[in-house]
Design a protein around this motif. Structure first.
Motif, PDB file in Angstrom:
ATOM      1  N   PHE A  30       0.836  -1.192   0.000  1.00 28.88           N
ATOM      2  CA  PHE A  30       0.000   0.000   0.000  1.00 28.88           C
ATOM      3  C   PHE A  30       0.879   1.253   0.000  1.00 28.88           C
ATOM      4  CE2 PHE A  30      -2.780  -3.205   1.740  1.00 28.88           C
ATOM      5  CZ  PHE A  30      -4.003  -2.904   1.176  1.00 28.88           C
ATOM      6  N   THR A  31       0.506   2.233  -0.803  1.00 27.26           N
ATOM      7  CA  THR A  31       1.221   3.512  -0.781  1.00 27.26           C
ATOM      8  C   THR A  31       0.737   4.309   0.420  1.00 27.26           C
ATOM      9  OG1 THR A  31      -0.431   4.665  -2.125  1.00 27.26           O
ATOM     10  CG2 THR A  31       1.357   3.528  -3.297  1.00 27.26           C
ATOM     11  N   GLU A  32       1.434   5.409   0.699  1.00 28.38           N
ATOM     12  CA  GLU A  32       1.050   6.241   1.828  1.00 28.38           C
ATOM     13  C   GLU A  32      -0.356   6.810   1.644  1.00 28.38           C
ATOM     14  OE1 GLU A  32       4.001   6.566   0.245  1.00 28.38           O
ATOM     15  OE2 GLU A  32       5.360   5.829   1.779  1.00 28.38           O
ATOM     16  N   VAL A  33      -0.675   7.174   0.411  1.00 30.77           N
ATOM     17  CA  VAL A  33      -1.989   7.747   0.126  1.00 30.77           C
ATOM     18  C   VAL A  33      -3.086   6.705   0.350  1.00 30.77           C
ATOM     19  CG1 VAL A  33      -3.417   8.775  -1.675  1.00 30.77           C
ATOM     20  CG2 VAL A  33      -1.007   9.404  -1.492  1.00 30.77           C
ATOM     21  N   GLN A  34      -2.845   5.471  -0.099  1.00 28.18           N
ATOM     22  CA  GLN A  34      -3.827   4.409   0.104  1.00 28.18           C
ATOM     23  C   GLN A  34      -3.997   4.099   1.584  1.00 28.18           C
ATOM     24  OE1 GLN A  34      -1.914   1.456  -2.316  1.00 28.18           O
ATOM     25  NE2 GLN A  34      -3.371   1.736  -4.002  1.00 28.18           N
ATOM     26  N   LEU A  35      -2.894   4.073   2.308  1.00 27.86           N
ATOM     27  CA  LEU A  35      -2.925   3.804   3.737  1.00 27.86           C
ATOM     28  C   LEU A  35      -3.761   4.862   4.447  1.00 27.86           C
ATOM     29  CD1 LEU A  35       0.005   2.467   5.675  1.00 27.86           C
ATOM     30  CD2 LEU A  35      -1.222   4.382   6.633  1.00 27.86           C
ATOM     31  N   MET A  36      -3.539   6.133   4.116  1.00 27.17           N
ATOM     32  CA  MET A  36      -4.302   7.213   4.726  1.00 27.17           C
ATOM     33  C   MET A  36      -5.780   7.113   4.347  1.00 27.17           C
ATOM     34  SD  MET A  36      -2.312   8.700   6.690  1.00 27.17           S
ATOM     35  CE  MET A  36      -3.549   9.847   7.229  1.00 27.17           C
ATOM     36  N   SER A  37      -6.048   6.693   3.121  1.00 27.37           N
ATOM     37  CA  SER A  37      -7.424   6.536   2.671  1.00 27.37           C
ATOM     38  C   SER A  37      -8.154   5.488   3.509  1.00 27.37           C
ATOM     39  CB  SER A  37      -7.445   6.147   1.194  1.00 27.37           C
ATOM     40  OG  SER A  37      -8.716   5.790   0.789  1.00 27.37           O
ATOM     41  N   VAL A  38      -7.502   4.386   3.771  1.00 25.11           N
ATOM     42  CA  VAL A  38      -8.104   3.325   4.583  1.00 25.11           C
ATOM     43  C   VAL A  38      -8.394   3.849   5.987  1.00 25.11           C
ATOM     44  CG1 VAL A  38      -7.693   1.071   5.654  1.00 25.11           C
ATOM     45  CG2 VAL A  38      -7.035   1.461   3.276  1.00 25.11           C
ATOM     46  N   LEU A  39      -7.445   4.582   6.571  1.00 25.15           N
ATOM     47  CA  LEU A  39      -7.638   5.100   7.924  1.00 25.15           C
ATOM     48  C   LEU A  39      -8.750   6.144   7.976  1.00 25.15           C
ATOM     49  CD1 LEU A  39      -3.945   5.418   9.153  1.00 25.15           C
ATOM     50  CD2 LEU A  39      -5.610   3.677   9.771  1.00 25.15           C
ATOM     51  N   LYS A  40      -8.809   7.014   6.980  1.00 26.76           N
ATOM     52  CA  LYS A  40      -9.839   8.059   6.950  1.00 26.76           C
ATOM     53  C   LYS A  40     -11.235   7.464   6.758  1.00 26.76           C
ATOM     54  CE  LYS A  40      -7.224  11.675   7.327  1.00 26.76           C
ATOM     55  NZ  LYS A  40      -7.185  12.447   8.537  1.00 26.76           N
ATOM     56  N   LYS A  41     -11.352   6.463   5.884  1.00 23.05           N
ATOM     57  CA  LYS A  41     -12.651   5.835   5.648  1.00 23.05           C
ATOM     58  C   LYS A  41     -13.164   5.142   6.904  1.00 23.05           C
ATOM     59  CE  LYS A  41     -12.217   5.015   0.696  1.00 23.05           C
ATOM     60  NZ  LYS A  41     -12.057   3.994  -0.346  1.00 23.05           N
ATOM     61  N   ALA A  42     -12.261   4.602   7.698  1.00 26.62           N
ATOM     62  CA  ALA A  42     -12.669   3.910   8.920  1.00 26.62           C
ATOM     63  C   ALA A  42     -13.249   4.888   9.931  1.00 26.62           C
ATOM     64  CB  ALA A  42     -11.486   3.165   9.523  1.00 26.62           C
ATOM     65  N   GLU A  43     -12.812   6.146   9.868  1.00 30.48           N
ATOM     66  CA  GLU A  43     -13.353   7.153  10.770  1.00 30.48           C
ATOM     67  C   GLU A  43     -14.781   7.537  10.385  1.00 30.48           C
ATOM     68  OE1 GLU A  43     -10.640  10.381  10.579  1.00 30.48           O
ATOM     69  OE2 GLU A  43      -9.053   9.325  11.637  1.00 30.48           O
TER      70      GLU A  43
ATOM     71  N   GLN B 146      -2.544  -1.764  13.755  1.00 30.04           N
ATOM     72  CA  GLN B 146      -1.134  -1.372  13.775  1.00 30.04           C
ATOM     73  C   GLN B 146      -0.931  -0.080  13.007  1.00 30.04           C
ATOM     74  OE1 GLN B 146       0.942  -4.743  12.185  1.00 30.04           O
ATOM     75  NE2 GLN B 146       1.055  -5.792  14.156  1.00 30.04           N
ATOM     76  N   TRP B 147      -1.563   0.024  11.835  1.00 26.25           N
ATOM     77  CA  TRP B 147      -1.476   1.260  11.046  1.00 26.25           C
ATOM     78  C   TRP B 147      -2.033   2.428  11.834  1.00 26.25           C
ATOM     79  CZ3 TRP B 147      -3.605  -0.317   5.564  1.00 26.25           C
ATOM     80  CH2 TRP B 147      -2.639  -1.093   4.907  1.00 26.25           C
ATOM     81  N   ARG B 148      -3.183   2.221  12.472  1.00 31.43           N
ATOM     82  CA  ARG B 148      -3.814   3.300  13.216  1.00 31.43           C
ATOM     83  C   ARG B 148      -2.942   3.745  14.383  1.00 31.43           C
ATOM     84  NH1 ARG B 148      -9.717   2.778  15.787  1.00 31.43           N
ATOM     85  NH2 ARG B 148      -8.531   1.709  17.391  1.00 31.43           N
ATOM     86  N   ALA B 149      -2.303   2.784  15.063  1.00 26.83           N
ATOM     87  CA  ALA B 149      -1.423   3.129  16.177  1.00 26.83           C
ATOM     88  C   ALA B 149      -0.188   3.888  15.689  1.00 26.83           C
ATOM     89  CB  ALA B 149      -0.996   1.862  16.915  1.00 26.83           C
ATOM     90  N   ARG B 150       0.347   3.495  14.551  1.00 25.04           N
ATOM     91  CA  ARG B 150       1.575   4.091  14.054  1.00 25.04           C
ATOM     92  C   ARG B 150       1.328   5.393  13.285  1.00 25.04           C
ATOM     93  NH1 ARG B 150       5.446   0.353  10.771  1.00 25.04           N
ATOM     94  NH2 ARG B 150       5.942  -0.377  12.839  1.00 25.04           N
ATOM     95  N   PHE B 151       0.288   5.433  12.455  1.00 27.94           N
ATOM     96  CA  PHE B 151       0.085   6.556  11.547  1.00 27.94           C
ATOM     97  C   PHE B 151      -1.193   7.337  11.822  1.00 27.94           C
ATOM     98  CE2 PHE B 151       2.079   3.119   8.911  1.00 27.94           C
ATOM     99  CZ  PHE B 151       3.352   3.640   8.914  1.00 27.94           C
ATOM    100  N   GLY B 152      -1.831   7.132  12.964  1.00 28.13           N
ATOM    101  CA  GLY B 152      -3.140   7.690  13.241  1.00 28.13           C
ATOM    102  C   GLY B 152      -3.313   9.173  12.990  1.00 28.13           C
ATOM    103  N   GLY B 153      -2.462  10.017  13.495  1.00 29.59           N
ATOM    104  CA  GLY B 153      -2.653  11.462  13.368  1.00 29.59           C
ATOM    105  C   GLY B 153      -1.832  12.100  12.274  1.00 29.59           C
ATOM    106  N   MET B 154      -1.358  11.337  11.330  1.00 31.27           N
ATOM    107  CA  MET B 154      -0.467  11.865  10.298  1.00 31.27           C
ATOM    108  C   MET B 154      -1.186  12.025   8.965  1.00 31.27           C
ATOM    109  SD  MET B 154       2.973   9.687  10.814  1.00 31.27           S
ATOM    110  CE  MET B 154       3.718   9.438  12.392  1.00 31.27           C
ATOM    111  N   ASP B 155      -0.538  12.796   8.081  1.00 26.04           N
ATOM    112  CA  ASP B 155      -1.003  12.840   6.697  1.00 26.04           C
ATOM    113  C   ASP B 155       0.031  12.123   5.834  1.00 26.04           C
ATOM    114  OD1 ASP B 155       1.047  14.651   6.658  1.00 26.04           O
ATOM    115  OD2 ASP B 155      -0.120  16.319   5.878  1.00 26.04           O
TER     116      ASP B 155
END
Length: 77
Positions: free
Chosen positions: A6-19, A40-49
């Motif tokens: 997953f790219t960074e953009v895709q990873l952020m997309s998954v996290l944002k959609k879950a919210e 794990q992604w949410r714990a590591r990258f939760g508040g980032m862009d």
């Protein structure tokens, strides 16, 4: 370390959609990841862009290389 598919953009997309309110299990199934991976992604990258994630990964790679160089030099001396 295994490279993420997953790219960074895709990873952020998954996290944002879950919210957005949809169940986490449904989001994970939709993107083909496990629940553990999501958390794990949410714990590591939760508040980032995406740019912050890219910068963090770059710094971690540089740190890994420096540790390797240090270990090699320590073995020589």
């Amino acid at each position: 370390m295994k490279k993420s598919t997953f790219t960074e953009v895709q990873l952020m997309s998954v996290l944002k959609k879950a919210e957005g309110g949809m169940a986490i299990a449904d989001r994970c199934r939709e993107h083909g990841i496990s629940n553990a991976t999501f958390y794990q992604w949410r714990a590591r990258f939760g508040g980032m862009d995406a740019s912050m994630i890219t910068e963090m990964k770059t710094i971690l790679d540089e740190n890994r290389q420096l540790k390797k160089m240090f270990a090699e030099l320590s073995m020589q001396n």
